[in-house]
Design an enzyme around this catalytic site. Structure first.
Site, PDB file in Angstrom:
ATOM      1  N   SER A 130       0.862  -1.195   0.000  1.00  0.00           N
ATOM      2  CA  SER A 130       0.000   0.000   0.000  1.00  0.00           C
ATOM      3  C   SER A 130       0.890   1.233   0.000  1.00  0.00           C
ATOM      4  O   SER A 130       2.007   1.194   0.536  1.00  0.00           O
ATOM      5  CB  SER A 130      -0.855   0.002   1.263  1.00  0.00           C
ATOM      6  OG  SER A 130      -1.458   1.264   1.455  1.00  0.00           O
ATOM      7  N   TYR A 182      -1.857  -1.588  10.254  1.00  0.00           N
ATOM      8  CA  TYR A 182      -1.969  -1.898   8.812  1.00  0.00           C
ATOM      9  C   TYR A 182      -0.822  -1.268   8.027  1.00  0.00           C
ATOM     10  O   TYR A 182      -0.124  -1.938   7.264  1.00  0.00           O
ATOM     11  CB  TYR A 182      -3.325  -1.398   8.292  1.00  0.00           C
ATOM     12  CG  TYR A 182      -3.512  -1.504   6.799  1.00  0.00           C
ATOM     13  CD1 TYR A 182      -3.797  -2.724   6.189  1.00  0.00           C
ATOM     14  CD2 TYR A 182      -3.423  -0.377   5.979  1.00  0.00           C
ATOM     15  CE1 TYR A 182      -3.981  -2.811   4.815  1.00  0.00           C
ATOM     16  CE2 TYR A 182      -3.606  -0.458   4.610  1.00  0.00           C
ATOM     17  CZ  TYR A 182      -3.878  -1.681   4.032  1.00  0.00           C
ATOM     18  OH  TYR A 182      -4.054  -1.771   2.666  1.00  0.00           O
TER      19      TYR A 182
HETATM   20  N1  LIG Z   1      -8.650  -1.047  -1.679  1.00  0.00           N
HETATM   21  C1  LIG Z   1      -7.693  -0.190  -1.380  1.00  0.00           C
HETATM   22  O1  LIG Z   1      -7.917   1.030  -1.299  1.00  0.00           O
HETATM   23  C2  LIG Z   1      -6.285  -0.681  -1.168  1.00  0.00           C
HETATM   24  C3  LIG Z   1      -5.248   0.273  -1.117  1.00  0.00           C
HETATM   25  C4  LIG Z   1      -3.945  -0.154  -0.921  1.00  0.00           C
HETATM   26  C5  LIG Z   1      -3.678  -1.496  -0.768  1.00  0.00           C
HETATM   27  N2  LIG Z   1      -4.700  -2.408  -0.800  1.00  0.00           N
HETATM   28  C6  LIG Z   1      -4.348  -3.807  -0.609  1.00  0.00           C
HETATM   29  O2  LIG Z   1      -4.778  -4.550  -1.740  1.00  0.00           O
HETATM   30  C7  LIG Z   1      -5.095  -5.887  -1.343  1.00  0.00           C
HETATM   31  C8  LIG Z   1      -6.494  -6.224  -1.815  1.00  0.00           C
HETATM   32  O3  LIG Z   1      -7.388  -5.262  -1.276  1.00  0.00           O
HETATM   33  P1  LIG Z   1      -8.920  -5.149  -1.752  1.00  0.00           P
HETATM   34  O4  LIG Z   1      -9.318  -3.756  -1.506  1.00  0.00           O
HETATM   35  O5  LIG Z   1      -9.081  -5.770  -3.080  1.00  0.00           O
HETATM   36  O6  LIG Z   1      -9.611  -6.051  -0.629  1.00  0.00           O
HETATM   37  P2  LIG Z   1     -11.066  -6.663  -0.547  1.00  0.00           P
HETATM   38  O7  LIG Z   1     -11.943  -6.190  -1.643  1.00  0.00           O
HETATM   39  O8  LIG Z   1     -11.495  -6.497   0.870  1.00  0.00           O
HETATM   40  O9  LIG Z   1     -10.772  -8.202  -0.808  1.00  0.00           O
HETATM   41  C9  LIG Z   1      -9.989  -8.927   0.088  1.00  0.00           C
HETATM   42  C10 LIG Z   1      -9.847 -10.333  -0.428  1.00  0.00           C
HETATM   43  O10 LIG Z   1      -9.102 -11.098   0.521  1.00  0.00           O
HETATM   44  C11 LIG Z   1      -9.865 -12.222   0.950  1.00  0.00           C
HETATM   45  N3  LIG Z   1      -9.560 -12.495   2.345  1.00  0.00           N
HETATM   46  C12 LIG Z   1      -9.770 -11.684   3.405  1.00  0.00           C
HETATM   47  N4  LIG Z   1      -9.386 -12.286   4.531  1.00  0.00           N
HETATM   48  C13 LIG Z   1      -8.910 -13.508   4.164  1.00  0.00           C
HETATM   49  C14 LIG Z   1      -8.361 -14.605   4.887  1.00  0.00           C
HETATM   50  N5  LIG Z   1      -8.242 -14.595   6.221  1.00  0.00           N
HETATM   51  N6  LIG Z   1      -7.976 -15.709   4.183  1.00  0.00           N
HETATM   52  C15 LIG Z   1      -8.115 -15.761   2.835  1.00  0.00           C
HETATM   53  N7  LIG Z   1      -8.623 -14.745   2.111  1.00  0.00           N
HETATM   54  C16 LIG Z   1      -9.012 -13.641   2.771  1.00  0.00           C
HETATM   55  C17 LIG Z   1     -11.307 -11.816   0.704  1.00  0.00           C
HETATM   56  O11 LIG Z   1     -12.150 -12.924   0.496  1.00  0.00           O
HETATM   57  P3  LIG Z   1     -12.921 -13.680   1.695  1.00  0.00           P
HETATM   58  O12 LIG Z   1     -13.539 -12.604   2.543  1.00  0.00           O
HETATM   59  O13 LIG Z   1     -13.885 -14.522   0.948  1.00  0.00           O
HETATM   60  O14 LIG Z   1     -11.890 -14.486   2.415  1.00  0.00           O
HETATM   61  C18 LIG Z   1     -11.173 -11.043  -0.605  1.00  0.00           C
HETATM   62  O15 LIG Z   1     -11.092 -11.921  -1.692  1.00  0.00           O
HETATM   63  C19 LIG Z   1      -4.930  -5.926   0.171  1.00  0.00           C
HETATM   64  O16 LIG Z   1      -3.656  -6.433   0.498  1.00  0.00           O
HETATM   65  C20 LIG Z   1      -5.036  -4.466   0.572  1.00  0.00           C
HETATM   66  O17 LIG Z   1      -4.375  -4.208   1.780  1.00  0.00           O
HETATM   67  C21 LIG Z   1      -5.987  -2.034  -1.012  1.00  0.00           C
END
Ligand SMILES: NC(=O)c1ccc[n+]([C@@H]2O[C@H](COP(=O)([O-])OP(=O)(O)OC[C@H]3O[C@@H](n4cnc5c(N)ncnc54)[C@H](OP(=O)(O)O)[C@@H]3O)[C@@H](O)[C@H]2O)c1
Length: 260
Positions: free
Chosen positions: A137, A150
């Protein structure tokens, strides 16, 4: 552009929605065979033709079980995308609002899931001269801009990627990091996600908070990043076309960080 990934194999973690699902779409779109891991199997994963493996990656043995099951499905592994992460422990306050349990949960998902999955996958990646892409991030560089467990876990993940690139690069494995700013996923869009909790703590509607994010974060583009835009970067870094790119941290945040 042909990314030369056709016929190769990948594991994507956190793949049921958001950036992970978009990455599965990008990689299957390039003709890769992909194992998609999350706790739940969504119809979207199956529609993309990926192999869904349900697993809790926040547990100590989940990552190794995932890699074992993935190798059984795929035979060999060329690409690992450590995307799983997120989680704020349910708190939106400052340092003093997080207890040990919340720190452990957040580090478990954002750092140790990648450490454990990579450890299990490396012997196979070394055999194939593979590539690892970690999703960190831009908060790793601005740790006061999000929940401190985080952002500091993401800073450790970014450093982890650099260390791995140094150690395993000479043996043919590339490791890169992608560091997004706010991306339009459930983290911000869901009525019970981090964005909704943060908005409530500030006395704002979620929609109001999200609409103001680009300006608050200094995003030159004036909008959130799209999951497919992050996925395209991940796919490029996974590709043999990026053979000279390793140990790098790629910011994709609409220009929010002014010094990278
Ligand atoms: N969105 C943002 O603004 C942003 C910004 C910077 C970085 N990121 C990073 O990008 C990555 C993806 O983020 P996102 O926004 O796409 O997240 P998201 O929409 O919340 O999706 C998270 C994914 O991880 C899975 N997950 C969560 N807990 C889990 C566990 N214990 N075991 C296995 N799978 C798990 C969820 O599926 P289930 O719930 O079905 O397990 C889902 O598929 C993360 O590392 C996040 O920190 C996001």
């Amino acid at each position: 552009m042909d990314l030369q990934l056709s016929g190769r194999t990948a594991v994507v973690t956190g793949a049921s929605r958001g950036i992970g699902l978009a990455t599965v779409a990008a990689l299957t779109g390039e003709g890769m065979r992909v194992v998609a891991a999350a706790r739940t199997v969504t119809p979207e994963i199956e529609e993309l033709g990926a192999i869904a493996i349900p697993v809790d990656l926040g547990t100590a043995d989940g990552p190794a079980r995932l890699v074992e099951a993935a190798l059984a499905e795929l035979g060999e592994l060329d690409v690992l995308v450590n995307n799983v992460g997120g989680g704020d422990g349910g708190a939106t306050g400052g340092f003093l609002s997080f207890d040990d349990e919340q720190w452990e949960e957040i580090y478990g998902l954002n750092l140790f899931a990648a450490v454990r999955t990579t450890r299990a996958a490396l012997p196979g990646l070394l055999r194939r001269g593979g590539a690892v892409v970690n999703v960190s991030s831009n908060g790793a560089r601005i740790p006061h801009a999000g929940p401190v467990p985080y952002t500091t876990a993401k800073a450790a993940l970014t450093a982890f990627g650099k260390a791995l690139a140094e150690e395993f690069g000479p043996r043919g494995v590339r490791v890169n990091t992608v560091s997004p700013g706010p991306v339009r996923t459930a983290m911000w869009e869901s009525p019970d996600g981090y964005g909704a909790r943060l908005a409530a703590s500030l006395g704002l509607a979620r929609e109001q908070l999200v609409a103001g994010l680009p300006a608050t974060m200094g995003m030159i583009t004036g909008r959130l990043v799209e999951p497919a835009e992050v996925a395209a970067l991940v796919a490029y870094l996974a590709s043999p076309l990026a053979a000279s790119t390793t140990g790098a941290d790629h910011i994709i945040d609409g220009g929010a960080i002014k010094t990278a």
